[in-house]
Each structure stands twice: as C-alpha cells, then as structure tokens.
Design an enzyme around this catalytic site. Sequence first.
Site, PDB file in Angstrom:
ATOM      1  N   LYS A  43       0.848  -1.203   0.000  1.00  0.00           N
ATOM      2  CA  LYS A  43       0.000   0.000   0.000  1.00  0.00           C
ATOM      3  C   LYS A  43       0.882   1.251   0.000  1.00  0.00           C
ATOM      4  O   LYS A  43       2.083   1.165   0.299  1.00  0.00           O
ATOM      5  CB  LYS A  43      -0.910  -0.027   1.235  1.00  0.00           C
ATOM      6  CG  LYS A  43      -0.163  -0.044   2.568  1.00  0.00           C
ATOM      7  CD  LYS A  43      -1.078  -0.418   3.718  1.00  0.00           C
ATOM      8  CE  LYS A  43      -0.308  -0.423   5.044  1.00  0.00           C
ATOM      9  NZ  LYS A  43      -1.128  -0.946   6.150  1.00  0.00           N
ATOM     10  N   TYR A 264      14.822  30.451   8.738  1.00  0.00           N
ATOM     11  CA  TYR A 264      13.598  31.132   9.184  1.00  0.00           C
ATOM     12  C   TYR A 264      13.568  31.269  10.703  1.00  0.00           C
ATOM     13  O   TYR A 264      13.822  30.294  11.425  1.00  0.00           O
ATOM     14  CB  TYR A 264      12.361  30.349   8.749  1.00  0.00           C
ATOM     15  CG  TYR A 264      12.024  30.505   7.297  1.00  0.00           C
ATOM     16  CD1 TYR A 264      11.741  31.760   6.753  1.00  0.00           C
ATOM     17  CD2 TYR A 264      11.974  29.395   6.464  1.00  0.00           C
ATOM     18  CE1 TYR A 264      11.425  31.896   5.413  1.00  0.00           C
ATOM     19  CE2 TYR A 264      11.649  29.523   5.120  1.00  0.00           C
ATOM     20  CZ  TYR A 264      11.376  30.783   4.599  1.00  0.00           C
ATOM     21  OH  TYR A 264      11.060  30.917   3.282  1.00  0.00           O
TER      22      TYR A 264
HETATM   23  C1  LIG Z   1      -0.318  -1.917   6.877  1.00  0.00           C
HETATM   24  C2  LIG Z   1      -0.897  -3.215   7.279  1.00  0.00           C
HETATM   25  C3  LIG Z   1      -0.084  -4.362   7.372  1.00  0.00           C
HETATM   26  C4  LIG Z   1       1.417  -4.315   7.272  1.00  0.00           C
HETATM   27  O1  LIG Z   1       1.921  -3.875   8.512  1.00  0.00           O
HETATM   28  P1  LIG Z   1       3.480  -3.743   8.822  1.00  0.00           P
HETATM   29  O2  LIG Z   1       3.511  -3.363  10.260  1.00  0.00           O
HETATM   30  O3  LIG Z   1       3.993  -2.671   7.933  1.00  0.00           O
HETATM   31  O4  LIG Z   1       4.096  -5.056   8.535  1.00  0.00           O
HETATM   32  C5  LIG Z   1      -0.701  -5.574   7.609  1.00  0.00           C
HETATM   33  N1  LIG Z   1      -2.044  -5.652   7.770  1.00  0.00           N
HETATM   34  C6  LIG Z   1      -2.841  -4.568   7.722  1.00  0.00           C
HETATM   35  C7  LIG Z   1      -4.306  -4.732   7.930  1.00  0.00           C
HETATM   36  C8  LIG Z   1      -2.296  -3.316   7.492  1.00  0.00           C
HETATM   37  O5  LIG Z   1      -3.088  -2.241   7.475  1.00  0.00           O
END
Ligand SMILES: *Cc1c(COP(=O)(O)O)cnc(C)c1O
Length: 376
Positions: A43, A264
């Site tokens: 993702k 800044y």
């Molecule tokens: C993002 C996510 C993962 C992966 O998690 P990591 O901690 O990055 O390994 C797995 N399952 C779900 C439902 C997620 O949202």
Amino acid sequence: MRDAAAAKSSAGAVLTIDLTALTANYRDLAARCAPAVAAAVVKANAYGLGAHRVGPALEAVGCRHFFVAHLSEALDLKAVLTPSSSVYVLNGLQPGAEADCAEAAVIPVLNSLEQARLWRDQARALGRPLPAALQIDSGMSRLGLHPDDVQRLAADLDFFDLAPLALVMSHLACADTPERSENANQAQRFAALADALPAAPRSLANSGGVFLGPAFHGDMARLGVCLYGARPNGDQPNPMRPVVRLDARVIQVRDIPAGQGVGYGLTYSRPEASRIATLSVGYADGWPRALSNAGAAYCHGARLPIAGRVSMDSITVDVTGLADLGLTLRPGDSVELLGPHQTLEDVAEDAGAIPYEILTSLGHRYHRTYLEGAPQ
Ligand SMILES: *Cc1c(COP(=O)(O)O)cnc(C)c1O
C-alpha cells in the site's frame, strides 16, 4: 527526454532502493513464518518506494499475495503483476466500486455486513462466485466485522456460496510491543470468531506479528515495514537488511560570523564563527520540519547537525567541525541523510515520528535509482 545521468546530477537528492535487499528481507521473513504463506503489503506505493518495481521484484522471488489499501492502488498493481497473483484491498469495498472490483478480479477485504451484502449482490448479478476476504475486529476497533456481525454472517450460508472466503483476517494493535498481553487476547478472540465461519485460510500477523512467534502466524502473514528494512520492534538489533539510502546535494556553503542566525526565525546561532552548508532537500520532500535544530546529515561518518528550521526546499547543516577532520564540502557534493550512519529509526526518533512515516513521506523530487543484483 533528459538523459538519466543529467537527471541524476541535477536532482536535489538521490534515493537508492536496493531491490536485492528487499527480496532478501522477503525470504528471511518468509522463512521465519513458514509454513504460513508470506504476503506483501505494498500500500501507499510500497511504503513510498515504488509499487511498480517492488511488486514485480517480490513476485520474482515467489510472492503471490499482495495487499494495498485502495482499489485504485490495486488496479495499478494488477497492471504490473502476473494474473496468478492475488491483490487484496484492505480498506474494503466502497459502495459503487463492486463492479470495478469484480471486473479487475481484485479481492476486497469486507469489513462490514453492508460490504458483504454489496459483494454478494454483485456475485448474484454476475451469476458467478466472487472470492472475498473477511476482516474481523478482534480488538483494535479500527476495521472489520464486530463479533456479533460475524455470528450473523455465519448463519447466512447463501453468502459463502456467492462469496467464497479466500481469507479470514484480523489486525494486531500492539504487535510492536511483544510484552503486551493484548496480543494473545486478540489471537484467541480471532481464532474463536474464525471457528464460527466456514473453513478458510487465516491471517493475523503483520511484520511485528511474525516476531511474536508461531502462535501468531496462521496461514498467511502480511509483511509490510520489515520488507522495507525497518526494525520489527525496539527489543532487538534490527535483523532486516537496509533497503533505502538517501543522499542529498550540497547547493551552497557559507562562513558566518559569531552570533549570526540561520534560517527562518533565525533559531540557530553559535558564539563562534561557523560554516553552514545548504542542502537541496526540504519538508516538501518529506524531510520532516520536526527535524529543525534536531536531526543531522552525515559526511564520511561525521555528524552534521541541522542548523535552524527545515525549509520547504532546503535544510542548513553546521559543517564547522569538518575542517578539523580534514574534510571539505562544496556545491555538488552529497551528504548522507539515510544510510549506514543514519537509519530510518534514527530519523524517526529525532523527528518524533515512526519509520513508516519517514518511508511513506519520501519525496517525489528525489532521483530514484533501483539496485538489482543477479537473480539468486
Ligand atoms: C499496513 C498493514 C499491514 C502491514 O503492517 P506492517 O507493520 O507494515 O508489517 C498488515 N495488515 C494490515 C491490515 C495493514 O493495514
């Protein structure tokens, strides 16, 4: 089109993504959770690293199950994977998206009875079964069916004919803190609820869950951040190989008198004359503004503290100490922002963030280079 060398030399920073390290991490994690299947979570554009490269690289070493958050991400990913790979949408089935999801053979993670009903109706309308994943809320209160709804769905046998379960899953709230008893509680609740449903492969563990032990592995682990080199939890040295390296370009170097402010708000100054280098990376590149007067860059291992506030397109670092080491920096030179001297965890800690945020914020203006070794 500009040639690649010109694009690289004019970029404010070069992000190097080591696909060989990525696939080594995949194999390492797959071995840790075997005989459970190792799925990849790609993702948010593979946590900022480029799903169009990460997906096929993982597929080449045997990964066949991929998770994204949105249907649009799934459609993009499908275009670069072979049809034999399954793509699941974690955020569920949005009303109105059923036809597109079915057409693309994407597997929605159904998170509510309403989503289950929409998917079943779509299967009925098409006159063919549509595989589904089902998420159960085992205690995180974020996504998934409430325990009462699991019982209700279990009684609806018609549903499972039209939407055969490819996967039953849940997500751990505390996987990065192995000592918390909530982990075992969630595993027990998940098992009991899944027992009420027709038999289907089960998935509970994310990266952190893999390191909690076999009781959490189920039939499939969903591997995210550790694939990309982050540490599973704070209790041990990082067993993963680093995947990202970030080198920022120096665009100017200046000597400033004692007491002169920098950046800044002029929030940085020293009682003695100093030398400041300006780097071509800023918060618009995802380098957190929280690193103002907190983070650092590295030059041959020497720490160059960030001097003053992080700007949109640049940061200033104090390079005064380099002279004593016989080192100089000139415009066009590069310094390390992520690499052997500064890990994702270091940057996250300085910024009050987590490695996930640092990865998924990595800038679009960086020149991206993918390293690929010979197939092993
Ligand atoms: C993002 C996510 C993962 C992966 O998690 P990591 O901690 O990055 O390994 C797995 N399952 C779900 C439902 C997620 O949202």
